[in-house]
Write an enzyme that holds these catalytic residues in place. Structure first.
Site, mmCIF file in Angstrom:
data_model
loop_
_atom_site.group_PDB
_atom_site.id
_atom_site.type_symbol
_atom_site.label_atom_id
_atom_site.label_comp_id
_atom_site.label_asym_id
_atom_site.label_seq_id
_atom_site.Cartn_x
_atom_site.Cartn_y
_atom_site.Cartn_z
ATOM 1 C CG ASP A 64 139.215 71.778 101.295
ATOM 2 O OD1 ASP A 64 138.570 71.417 100.301
ATOM 3 O OD2 ASP A 64 138.702 71.911 102.418
ATOM 4 C CG HIS A 65 137.680 67.861 99.744
ATOM 5 N ND1 HIS A 65 137.523 68.957 100.552
ATOM 6 C CD2 HIS A 65 136.921 66.883 100.302
ATOM 7 C CE1 HIS A 65 136.705 68.654 101.555
ATOM 8 N NE2 HIS A 65 136.333 67.399 101.433
ATOM 9 C CG ASP A 119 132.896 68.756 103.944
ATOM 10 O OD1 ASP A 119 133.549 68.301 102.990
ATOM 11 O OD2 ASP A 119 132.974 68.282 105.101
ATOM 12 N NE ARG A 379 132.418 60.914 107.572
ATOM 13 C CZ ARG A 379 131.848 61.937 106.940
ATOM 14 N NH1 ARG A 379 132.311 62.332 105.773
ATOM 15 N NH2 ARG A 379 130.812 62.536 107.460
ATOM 16 C CB SER A 535 130.438 62.474 102.478
ATOM 17 O OG SER A 535 129.723 62.247 101.287
ATOM 18 N NE ARG A 537 131.335 61.663 98.907
ATOM 19 C CZ ARG A 537 132.165 60.754 99.429
ATOM 20 N NH1 ARG A 537 132.158 59.514 98.988
ATOM 21 N NH2 ARG A 537 133.022 61.070 100.372
HETATM 22 C C1 MIC Z 1 134.146 63.494 103.356
HETATM 23 O O1 MIC Z 1 134.763 63.668 104.389
HETATM 24 O O2 MIC Z 1 133.587 62.430 103.064
HETATM 25 C C2 MIC Z 1 134.060 64.634 102.361
HETATM 26 C C3 MIC Z 1 134.845 64.240 101.182
HETATM 27 O O3 MIC Z 1 134.627 65.787 102.931
HETATM 28 C C4 MIC Z 1 132.583 64.871 102.043
HETATM 29 C C5 MIC Z 1 132.341 65.839 100.960
HETATM 30 C C6 MIC Z 1 132.555 65.268 99.591
HETATM 31 O O4 MIC Z 1 132.234 64.117 99.336
HETATM 32 O O5 MIC Z 1 133.056 66.019 98.768
HETATM 33 C C7 MIC Z 1 131.756 65.306 103.256
HETATM 34 O O6 MIC Z 1 132.112 65.025 104.360
HETATM 35 O O7 MIC Z 1 130.683 65.904 103.072
HETATM 36 FE FE1 SF4 Z 2 138.419 66.684 104.087
HETATM 37 FE FE2 SF4 Z 2 136.140 65.423 104.630
HETATM 38 FE FE3 SF4 Z 2 138.459 64.410 105.416
HETATM 39 FE FE4 SF4 Z 2 137.544 66.571 106.559
HETATM 40 S S1 SF4 Z 2 136.610 64.552 106.624
HETATM 41 S S2 SF4 Z 2 139.642 66.219 105.865
HETATM 42 S S3 SF4 Z 2 136.566 67.625 104.881
HETATM 43 S S4 SF4 Z 2 137.783 64.678 103.312
#
Ligand code: MIC
Ligand code: SF4
Length: 644
Positions: A64-65, A119, A379, A535, A537
């Site tokens: 999905d990302h 996540d 965010r 996140s 990650r």
């Molecule tokens: C995000 O919202 O920052 C992400 C991308 O969903 C991350 C996960 C990632 O870095 O792949 C998260 O929230 O954990």
């Molecule tokens: Fe995707 Fe993270 Fe954004 Fe949610 S906050 S839509 S999981 S990148």
């Protein structure tokens, strides 16, 4: 004394430890989720543990990302994930089925179950009474292998809701109000639990919105009771059999209680560039916006998009605004197509994107230089949109729709009567984009396909007797993992290739960081409070590790990043005397003599600043389990029996 709902679920899953705030507990995990950006690493780690089949009740692997298959790399990642799910017994949610948290709530979450997701917004499912926690990929890999999830027992923060939301005031405003009061570090070490008479009026879509952004508070998770709203939602999803009534005891004891009267709330906005920069919308009314994006795993539900469509119906998106709308899932997409809301959105001039994360993490829709963007997302960290000096405001979908029509931030209450949108009686539940786990016989003969971009899992090195290094970078408070290792279209295809992705470490903060780390043979990072928020990650630990970072010193750490550092063998130290932070500078030479023995003997760690002739003392607060990982150079080394 009674229990909170979270305590009840923890008690039912507790295998190790005692439920004493701050003490380490090990809980059994029922469900897991991974997504493509963290999932390739998590699945590689799962494979590195040599386990043949997923051992949780349910594991779901989402794509999905990063849906931009700009070259073979991303396509290879998706193929790897699909074949790994088939080989090891996971559900596979195909690209296009939707954003993991939205789909998980719609199709998989069950009240009272534990869910661990790679996540940070996994707590979204707390809206259905699931104890849903975000973590690094390695912790999820362990859980998929049947291992426990370890965490310090959180303290209980109760949010007592009374009253009902006024017209144009939304669930987003509830969580923005909490961010205003508590800040992005106010939830660290806590579970936020909602209770009181105001709960009953909130739909599951509203509850998941609130729980989703509990991640922005730094909370371990957030949770709502499972009540009649939950039952109706699950029944409308065709899964009423998954419903169980759950709530806290009436004499449950919360360490802290926040009282929120929903009648008193007004529309709020988080200003650039932190989700806790919250002000009443009236303070920023009139600010021009040239981009509006509705979507992401928060506020992309059926209720959200139907409301936005009703606001836009028969009107026109302002000529100076580029507006995008992202349905959170195939289910939402189908339903807005069926009820005509999609035509209203398109008719008004919104650009409708596929059901994926997209603009939320800088995959498309990077704003033009100098403009303001308004988003319904969670965010707005500086640069996350893909444009380094961006100005992103966060607000409800309703406020986004209002701004899209006028071209300036607009109080939605000026738009007249609000659309009345009720949760549907039946959702379009069609799981043809979910591939069921293969049965063991077929799984065993499935070949996991890896492309050339998928590199072996990086392993740490066991901790040496003493550590010496220079301060490679000194950063302030609330540094996010987006600062440490950005996302975005250029970086995401490298998520399974740590040597390549490490070239982007601290790119948005200090463009010389990588060259300096290589030049100095690694070193030490110095951070302020809440270091590594945001996140989950693991790459924000793996990339520095690859560049030779062995120690991170900070005033305090965000929960997931702290675990990721330990899991990968990077020593996190918390200043005993916070003012010591002021005496450290870029390039200072630090010496941790005999650190290995010191940690083993559970003594305070002495750090000498050779450049300035200063001494600092740190009091490590690791569990014996965590120490074993650190000594072995990480959890994977530890499970493989590397000498610790
Ligand atoms: C995000 O919202 O920052 C992400 C991308 O969903 C991350 C996960 C990632 O870095 O792949 C998260 O929230 O954990
Ligand atoms: Fe995707 Fe993270 Fe954004 Fe949610 S906050 S839509 S999981 S990148």
């Amino acid at each position: 004394m009674g229990f909170t709902l979270a305590e009840k679920i923890i008690a039912a899953h507790l295998v190790e430890g005692e439920m004493v705030t701050g003490a380490e507990i090990g809980i059994r995990i029922d469900h897991t989720l991974t997504q493509d950006a963290t999932g390739t690493m998590a699945w590689l780690e799962f494979e590195a543990m040599g386990i043949n089949r997923v051992r949780t009740e349910r594991a779901v692997s989402y794509v999905d990302h990063n849906m931009l298959q700009a070259d073979y790399r991303n396509a290879d990642d998706h193929r790897y994930l699909q074949t790994a799910a088939a080989r090891y017994g996971a559900y596979f949610s195909r690209p296009g089925n939707g954003i993991c948290h939205q789909v998980q709530s719609e199709r998989f979450s069950i009240p009272g179950k534990t869910l661990l997701g790679a996540d940070s917004h996994t707590p979204n499912s707390g809206g259905l009474g699931t104890l849903a926690i975000g973590s690094g990929g390695l912790d999820v890999a362990v859980a998929m292998g049947g291992g426990l999830f370890y965490t310090p027992m959180p303290s209980m923060l109760g949010v007592h809701l009374t009253g009902a939301l006024s017209p144009w005031v939304t669930a987003k405003d509830i969580i923005l109000e909490l961010l205003r009061r508590l800040t992005v570090k106010g939830g660290v070490g806590k579970i936020v639990e909602y209770f009181g008479p105001g709960v009953a009026s909130l739909s599951v879509d509203q509850r998941t919105t609130i729980c989703n952004m509990g991640a922005e508070l730094g909370a371990t998770t957030s949770i709502f009771p499972s009540d009649e709203q939950t039952r109706r939602y699950l029944a409308a999803q065709g899964r009423e059999e998954d419903w169980v009534p759950l709530r806290s005891d009436s004499d449950a004891l919360y360490a802290q209680v926040i009282y929120l009267d929903l009648d008193e709330l007004t529309p709020l906005v988080a200003k650039p560039s932190m989700p806790d920069e919250v002000v009443p919308i009236t303070e920023v009314v009139g600010q021009p916006v040239a981009q509006v994006c509705v979507g992401s795993c928060v506020n992309s539900s059926f209720e959200d998009l139907v409301t936005v469509a009703a606001v836009l119906k028969g009107k026109r998106v302002h000529p100076s605004v580029s507006m995008t709308v992202t349905p959170g899932s195939k289910q939402v997409f189908t339903m807005i197509a069926e009820n005509g809301a999609l035509a209203d959105l398109i008719g008004a001039g919104a650009r409708v994107l596929e059901a994926a994360c997209g603009p939320c993490l800088g995959i498309g829709q990077a704003p033009a230089t100098g403009i303001a963007s308004m988003r319904s997302m969670n965010r707005n960290f500086k640069g996350r949109s893909g444009t380094s000096d961006d100005n992103v405001y966060l607000a409800s979908p309703e406020a986004c729709a209002a701004a899209a029509l006028t071209g300036v931030i607009t109080d939605p209450r000026t738009l007249g009567d609000p659309p009345v949108v009720a949760p549907p009686r039946v959702y379009a539940a069609n799981d043809n984009m979910i591939v069921q786990p293969f049965d063991p016989a077929d799984a065993a003969t499935t070949v996991v396909l890896r492309g050339p971009n998928i590199k072996p899992v990086p392993l740490g090195t066991p901790m040496s007797q003493s550590i010496e290094g220079r301060v490679l970078i000194k950063v302030g408070d609330n540094i996010t993992t987006d600062h440490i290792l950005p996302a975005g279209a250029a970086v995401l295809p490298l998520r399974s290739n740590i040597p390549a992705i490490s070239e982007f470490t601290f790119q948005r903060v200090d463009t010389d960081f990588v060259a300096r780390a290589k030049d100095w043979g690694g070193g030490i990072i110095v951070g302020g409070s809440n270091y590594g928020q945001g996140s989950s990650r693991e790459h924000a630990a793996l990339a520095p590790m690859h560049l030779g970072v062995r120690v991170v010193i900070a005033k305090s750490f965000a929960r997931i990043h702290l675990a990721n550092l330990i899991n990968n063998g990077i020593l996190p130290l918390v200043f005993g005397t916070p003012s010591d932070y002021d005496t450290l500078d870029l390039g200072d030479e630090l010496v941790l003599s005999g650190v290995r023995a010191t940690l083993q003997e559970d003594r305070p760690v002495d750090v000498v600043n050779r450049t300035k002739g200063l001494h600092y003392t740190f009091y490590p607060r690791f569990s014996r389990r965590e120490l074993a990982y650190l000594l072995a150079g990480g959890l994977l080394n530890h499970t493989r029996g590397v000498e610790a």
